[in-house]
Design a protein around this motif. Sequence first.
Motif, mmCIF file in Angstrom:
data_model
loop_
_atom_site.group_PDB
_atom_site.id
_atom_site.type_symbol
_atom_site.label_atom_id
_atom_site.label_comp_id
_atom_site.label_asym_id
_atom_site.label_seq_id
_atom_site.Cartn_x
_atom_site.Cartn_y
_atom_site.Cartn_z
ATOM 1 N N GLY A 91 0.813 -1.217 0.000
ATOM 2 C CA GLY A 91 0.000 0.000 0.000
ATOM 3 C C GLY A 91 0.840 1.257 0.000
ATOM 4 O O GLY A 91 0.521 2.238 -0.686
ATOM 5 N N ILE A 92 1.936 1.245 0.767
ATOM 6 C CA ILE A 92 2.836 2.406 0.808
ATOM 7 C C ILE A 92 3.482 2.617 -0.556
ATOM 8 O O ILE A 92 3.606 3.749 -1.035
ATOM 9 C CB ILE A 92 3.899 2.213 1.900
ATOM 10 C CG1 ILE A 92 3.242 2.298 3.279
ATOM 11 C CG2 ILE A 92 5.009 3.266 1.774
ATOM 12 C CD1 ILE A 92 4.156 1.893 4.411
ATOM 13 N N ALA A 93 3.886 1.526 -1.204
ATOM 14 C CA ALA A 93 4.482 1.640 -2.540
ATOM 15 C C ALA A 93 3.502 2.275 -3.511
ATOM 16 O O ALA A 93 3.871 3.124 -4.325
ATOM 17 C CB ALA A 93 4.910 0.267 -3.035
ATOM 18 N N GLN A 94 2.243 1.889 -3.403
ATOM 19 C CA GLN A 94 1.229 2.439 -4.308
ATOM 20 C C GLN A 94 1.023 3.932 -4.059
ATOM 21 O O GLN A 94 0.986 4.723 -5.007
ATOM 22 C CB GLN A 94 -0.090 1.699 -4.120
ATOM 23 C CG GLN A 94 -1.204 2.193 -5.047
ATOM 24 C CD GLN A 94 -2.515 1.468 -4.801
ATOM 25 O OE1 GLN A 94 -2.904 1.252 -3.651
ATOM 26 N NE2 GLN A 94 -3.193 1.085 -5.865
ATOM 27 N N ILE A 95 0.901 4.313 -2.797
ATOM 28 C CA ILE A 95 0.657 5.726 -2.515
ATOM 29 C C ILE A 95 1.875 6.560 -2.868
ATOM 30 O O ILE A 95 1.749 7.699 -3.331
ATOM 31 C CB ILE A 95 0.251 5.935 -1.031
ATOM 32 C CG1 ILE A 95 -0.452 7.294 -0.851
ATOM 33 C CG2 ILE A 95 1.431 5.857 -0.096
ATOM 34 C CD1 ILE A 95 -1.814 7.364 -1.413
ATOM 35 N N GLU A 96 3.086 6.008 -2.702
ATOM 36 C CA GLU A 96 4.289 6.740 -3.088
ATOM 37 C C GLU A 96 4.345 6.941 -4.603
ATOM 38 O O GLU A 96 4.766 7.997 -5.082
ATOM 39 C CB GLU A 96 5.543 6.012 -2.594
ATOM 40 C CG GLU A 96 5.775 6.145 -1.096
ATOM 41 C CD GLU A 96 7.112 5.571 -0.664
ATOM 42 O OE1 GLU A 96 7.791 4.919 -1.478
ATOM 43 O OE2 GLU A 96 7.481 5.793 0.516
ATOM 44 N N GLN A 97 3.910 5.944 -5.358
ATOM 45 C CA GLN A 97 3.862 6.087 -6.812
ATOM 46 C C GLN A 97 2.868 7.161 -7.216
ATOM 47 O O GLN A 97 3.136 7.974 -8.112
ATOM 48 C CB GLN A 97 3.496 4.750 -7.460
ATOM 49 C CG GLN A 97 4.603 3.709 -7.401
ATOM 50 C CD GLN A 97 4.165 2.377 -7.968
ATOM 51 O OE1 GLN A 97 2.986 2.140 -8.191
ATOM 52 N NE2 GLN A 97 5.127 1.492 -8.175
ATOM 53 N N LEU A 98 1.715 7.181 -6.545
ATOM 54 C CA LEU A 98 0.709 8.199 -6.853
ATOM 55 C C LEU A 98 1.219 9.590 -6.503
ATOM 56 O O LEU A 98 1.021 10.546 -7.253
ATOM 57 C CB LEU A 98 -0.586 7.899 -6.087
ATOM 58 C CG LEU A 98 -1.371 6.666 -6.542
ATOM 59 C CD1 LEU A 98 -2.530 6.398 -5.589
ATOM 60 C CD2 LEU A 98 -1.892 6.864 -7.962
ATOM 61 N N GLU A 99 1.887 9.696 -5.346
ATOM 62 C CA GLU A 99 2.425 10.999 -4.943
ATOM 63 C C GLU A 99 3.499 11.469 -5.913
ATOM 64 O O GLU A 99 3.578 12.652 -6.248
ATOM 65 C CB GLU A 99 2.996 10.913 -3.523
ATOM 66 C CG GLU A 99 1.941 10.859 -2.443
ATOM 67 C CD GLU A 99 1.074 12.104 -2.423
ATOM 68 O OE1 GLU A 99 1.624 13.206 -2.239
ATOM 69 O OE2 GLU A 99 -0.142 11.971 -2.609
#
Length: 380
Positions: free
Chosen positions: A176-184
Motif C-alpha cells: 500500500g505504501i508503494a502504491q501511494i508513493e507512486q501516486l504521490e
Amino acid sequence: MGEDRRLAAVVALAQGMAAAHDPRESWRAAALGACRALSGNFAALSTWERELGRLRVLVNVGDRAPDEEEFPEGEAYPVHQFPEITEFLHERWAAGGEPDAWVETAFGPASGGFGYCHQRVAALRRRGRGCCVVAPIVLHGRAWGELYVARSADDPVFDRADADFATVLASVVAAGIAQIEQLEEARRLAFTDALTGLANRRAVDAHLDEAIERHRRDGAPVSLVVCDINGLKRVNDTRGHAVGDRLLERFGSVLSLCGAMLPGALAARLGGDEFCLLAVGPPADDVVKIAGELCRRAAELELGDGVACGVASTENAIGPVHSARRLFRLADAAQYQAKAVRAAKPVVAGREGPDDPVVRLADEPSRETTPERRRFRGRR
C-alpha cells in the motif's frame, strides 16, 4: 482468529489503504487496519530515516497515551535505542533471514522470541500496555520502517501465530505504501518542471485560483511576478541548447532563492524562457523589492542578458481583480513593457497614476491577438 477472518482483515486493510487520498490517510488506514486485525488497542506506523539515524513515528491510532499525538510532528527515536532493528537489518536479514515480526511484553521479550527489553519494554510499562508485536516493513528490498501493535495489560499476550500474521500484514502495508508513493510521485511530476525542478504552469494555475479566491474572501494581497530571460535564443543558437538549458537551470535556482525571501511564495517555470513568482500575503512593496533583487542577480549570471520582469499586485491601483486571468494579463503587460524599454528593474502595474500605461495595455481587447504576446491565451 480463524483463517477466514484473517483473510477478511487483510482485504479490509488493503482496501482501506487503496482508498486513501494522501500519505497521511494511507498511514492511518494501515495502522487502524493492523490494530483491528490483531485485536490490539493501539497501533503505530514508523519509518526509518537512515540519514538521521532515527525511527520517526508517522501515526498513532487507538487508545493513545497523553503524550501520543495522532500525527506527531516530532516523535522520533534514535535507532541505537532499539538495537533489535540494527541486529535485524545488519545480521539476520543480511544473512538471508526473513523480515519476521516478533513479540515483546512488559516483562521483556516473549519466551523464545526475538527482541530486546530496552525502550519498548519501558514504553509498554509506562503506558499501561502488556505486550506488543513489531513487524518490519520492507519496501523495494530495503527496510522502510515498522508496524507496531499493542494490547493492554489485561488482554492476552500476542503469540507466535499473531507475530506470523503481523508479518503478513506488514507486507500488505508495504504494498500500500508503494502504491501511494507512486501516486504521490505522479502528482509531483504533474506539477513540477522537469528541467528546473520548479513548479510548472499547471501548479501556478491551481495556486493562483486559490489565491484569488482567498483575496475575494478576506482581502489577502496577491502578487504575481512574471520574468522573461533575455538572450536565451542567442545562447541556444550560438552555444547550443545544452548551454541554454544550463542558463534556464541557473536562473531557476536564482528564482528559487529569491522566492524563499517571500514567505510561502511559489517559484515556477511557465515554459520556454518564462518564469514567475506567486506570493500570497506579503505586501506589494516586499514583492517589488524581491523582484528587484531577482533582476540584479539575473544580470550577474555569466549567460544571457538578465531578465525582463513585470509585477502585478492586488495592493496596487490596478482595479478589481476578480480572476486569475486578469492578474496574469497585468503582470504579463508589465513584463512586456519592461522588455520593450530594456528596463534593468521590474516594471510594476498600477504605479503610474490613473492613466497607467501597463494597466491600459493589459485592458486593450486587441492585445491578445498581438503576435509578440505568447502567454496566457486561453486562460479563463
